[in-house]
Design a protein around this motif. Structure first.
Motif, PDB file in Angstrom:
ATOM      1  N   ALA A  39      80.128 -86.215 -76.127  1.00 61.13           N
ATOM      2  CA  ALA A  39      79.432 -86.860 -77.238  1.00 61.13           C
ATOM      3  C   ALA A  39      79.797 -86.213 -78.569  1.00 61.13           C
ATOM      4  CB  ALA A  39      77.923 -86.807 -77.019  1.00 61.13           C
ATOM      5  N   ARG A  40      79.918 -84.913 -78.585  1.00 57.66           N
ATOM      6  CA  ARG A  40      80.270 -84.192 -79.820  1.00 57.66           C
ATOM      7  C   ARG A  40      81.693 -84.478 -80.264  1.00 57.66           C
ATOM      8  NH1 ARG A  40      77.283 -78.617 -78.124  1.00 57.66           N
ATOM      9  NH2 ARG A  40      75.216 -79.217 -78.873  1.00 57.66           N
ATOM     10  N   ARG A  41      82.579 -84.850 -79.345  1.00 61.87           N
ATOM     11  CA  ARG A  41      83.981 -85.086 -79.689  1.00 61.87           C
ATOM     12  C   ARG A  41      84.311 -86.555 -79.918  1.00 61.87           C
ATOM     13  NH1 ARG A  41      87.265 -80.727 -77.414  1.00 61.87           N
ATOM     14  NH2 ARG A  41      89.032 -81.381 -78.623  1.00 61.87           N
ATOM     15  N   LEU A  42      83.392 -87.457 -79.598  1.00 63.97           N
ATOM     16  CA  LEU A  42      83.711 -88.882 -79.667  1.00 63.97           C
ATOM     17  C   LEU A  42      84.133 -89.336 -81.062  1.00 63.97           C
ATOM     18  CD1 LEU A  42      81.223 -90.680 -77.245  1.00 63.97           C
ATOM     19  CD2 LEU A  42      83.699 -90.434 -77.014  1.00 63.97           C
ATOM     20  N   GLN A  43      83.520 -88.836 -82.105  1.00 64.75           N
ATOM     21  CA  GLN A  43      83.919 -89.233 -83.459  1.00 64.75           C
ATOM     22  C   GLN A  43      85.370 -88.849 -83.730  1.00 64.75           C
ATOM     23  OE1 GLN A  43      82.311 -90.911 -85.976  1.00 64.75           O
ATOM     24  NE2 GLN A  43      80.583 -91.327 -84.627  1.00 64.75           N
ATOM     25  N   LYS A  44      85.744 -87.637 -83.355  1.00 69.89           N
ATOM     26  CA  LYS A  44      87.125 -87.173 -83.556  1.00 69.89           C
ATOM     27  C   LYS A  44      88.096 -88.020 -82.731  1.00 69.89           C
ATOM     28  CE  LYS A  44      90.053 -83.093 -83.233  1.00 69.89           C
ATOM     29  NZ  LYS A  44      90.119 -81.663 -82.926  1.00 69.89           N
TER      30      LYS A  44
ATOM     31  N   MET B 207      83.998 -91.427 -57.690  1.00 69.72           N
ATOM     32  CA  MET B 207      83.788 -91.368 -59.123  1.00 69.72           C
ATOM     33  C   MET B 207      83.426 -89.929 -59.492  1.00 69.72           C
ATOM     34  SD  MET B 207      81.069 -93.246 -61.688  1.00 69.72           S
ATOM     35  CE  MET B 207      81.454 -94.860 -61.143  1.00 69.72           C
ATOM     36  N   THR B 208      83.900 -89.520 -60.625  1.00 72.89           N
ATOM     37  CA  THR B 208      83.613 -88.200 -61.137  1.00 72.89           C
ATOM     38  C   THR B 208      82.171 -88.126 -61.625  1.00 72.89           C
ATOM     39  OG1 THR B 208      85.890 -87.952 -61.862  1.00 72.89           O
ATOM     40  CG2 THR B 208      84.280 -86.527 -62.897  1.00 72.89           C
ATOM     41  N   SER B 209      81.523 -87.032 -61.328  1.00 70.87           N
ATOM     42  CA  SER B 209      80.176 -86.807 -61.824  1.00 70.87           C
ATOM     43  C   SER B 209      80.224 -85.679 -62.839  1.00 70.87           C
ATOM     44  CB  SER B 209      79.246 -86.436 -60.669  1.00 70.87           C
ATOM     45  OG  SER B 209      77.938 -86.259 -61.165  1.00 70.87           O
ATOM     46  N   LEU B 210      79.802 -85.982 -64.051  1.00 71.42           N
ATOM     47  CA  LEU B 210      79.814 -84.995 -65.126  1.00 71.42           C
ATOM     48  C   LEU B 210      78.458 -84.319 -65.244  1.00 71.42           C
ATOM     49  CD1 LEU B 210      81.631 -87.127 -67.827  1.00 71.42           C
ATOM     50  CD2 LEU B 210      82.650 -85.385 -66.351  1.00 71.42           C
ATOM     51  N   THR B 211      78.489 -83.070 -65.630  1.00 73.58           N
ATOM     52  CA  THR B 211      77.243 -82.350 -65.878  1.00 73.58           C
ATOM     53  C   THR B 211      76.681 -82.773 -67.232  1.00 73.58           C
ATOM     54  OG1 THR B 211      78.308 -80.502 -67.031  1.00 73.58           O
ATOM     55  CG2 THR B 211      78.115 -80.340 -64.606  1.00 73.58           C
ATOM     56  N   TYR B 212      75.448 -82.432 -67.454  1.00 81.08           N
ATOM     57  CA  TYR B 212      74.820 -82.700 -68.751  1.00 81.08           C
ATOM     58  C   TYR B 212      75.611 -82.019 -69.868  1.00 81.08           C
ATOM     59  CZ  TYR B 212      71.452 -82.572 -72.553  1.00 81.08           C
ATOM     60  OH  TYR B 212      70.858 -82.690 -73.775  1.00 81.08           O
ATOM     61  N   GLU B 213      76.019 -80.792 -69.633  1.00 78.94           N
ATOM     62  CA  GLU B 213      76.779 -80.048 -70.641  1.00 78.94           C
ATOM     63  C   GLU B 213      78.103 -80.734 -70.960  1.00 78.94           C
ATOM     64  OE1 GLU B 213      75.336 -78.639 -67.927  1.00 78.94           O
ATOM     65  OE2 GLU B 213      73.711 -77.593 -68.979  1.00 78.94           O
ATOM     66  N   GLN B 214      78.768 -81.270 -69.944  1.00 78.38           N
ATOM     67  CA  GLN B 214      80.017 -81.987 -70.177  1.00 78.38           C
ATOM     68  C   GLN B 214      79.771 -83.266 -70.974  1.00 78.38           C
ATOM     69  OE1 GLN B 214      81.013 -82.101 -65.968  1.00 78.38           O
ATOM     70  NE2 GLN B 214      82.973 -81.094 -66.427  1.00 78.38           N
ATOM     71  N   GLN B 215      78.694 -83.956 -70.669  1.00 77.56           N
ATOM     72  CA  GLN B 215      78.358 -85.174 -71.414  1.00 77.56           C
ATOM     73  C   GLN B 215      78.089 -84.854 -72.886  1.00 77.56           C
ATOM     74  OE1 GLN B 215      76.859 -88.621 -70.266  1.00 77.56           O
ATOM     75  NE2 GLN B 215      78.458 -88.496 -68.729  1.00 77.56           N
ATOM     76  N   VAL B 216      77.386 -83.766 -73.140  1.00 78.70           N
ATOM     77  CA  VAL B 216      77.111 -83.351 -74.515  1.00 78.70           C
ATOM     78  C   VAL B 216      78.418 -83.010 -75.225  1.00 78.70           C
ATOM     79  CG1 VAL B 216      76.038 -81.549 -75.942  1.00 78.70           C
ATOM     80  CG2 VAL B 216      74.750 -82.611 -74.065  1.00 78.70           C
ATOM     81  N   ALA B 217      79.307 -82.300 -74.548  1.00 80.39           N
ATOM     82  CA  ALA B 217      80.591 -81.932 -75.147  1.00 80.39           C
ATOM     83  C   ALA B 217      81.401 -83.182 -75.503  1.00 80.39           C
ATOM     84  CB  ALA B 217      81.380 -81.035 -74.202  1.00 80.39           C
TER      85      ALA B 217
END
Length: 83
Positions: free
Chosen positions: A13-18, A1-11
């Motif tokens: 989250a910011r794009r989910l609406q779009k 399984m891929t492990s995402l960094t905190y920064e990737q998770q934030v990025a």
């Protein structure tokens, strides 16, 4: 399984609406009407989801999916024995 960094998770989250608006538009175009959906992501220390319907409806749909995955399945329409 891929492990995402905190920064990737934030990025993400910011794009989910779009992303959700794009999914909503494409599903509506395909079905000719609005289709309920949810998108679920994971890979870091926290999962995320976005939906165009109420959380209670998403929970029911997710549970139905999990229950169905525990049962023997017929092939999806258009595959296997379906004509």
């Amino acid at each position: 399984m891929t492990s995402l960094t905190y920064e990737q998770q934030v990025a993400i989250a910011r794009r989910l609406q779009k992303i959700a608006r794009l999914i909503d538009k494409e599903l509506t175009a395909a079905a000719g009407q609005r289709v309920p959906f949810s998108l679920y992501t994971w890979g870091g220390n926290r999962s995320q989801y976005i939906s165009n319907t109420a959380r209670a409806e998403v929970k029911v749909a997710m549970q139905e999916t999990l229950d169905r995955w525990n049962e023997p399945q017929d092939p999806p329409p258009g595959q296997g024995g379906w004509q």
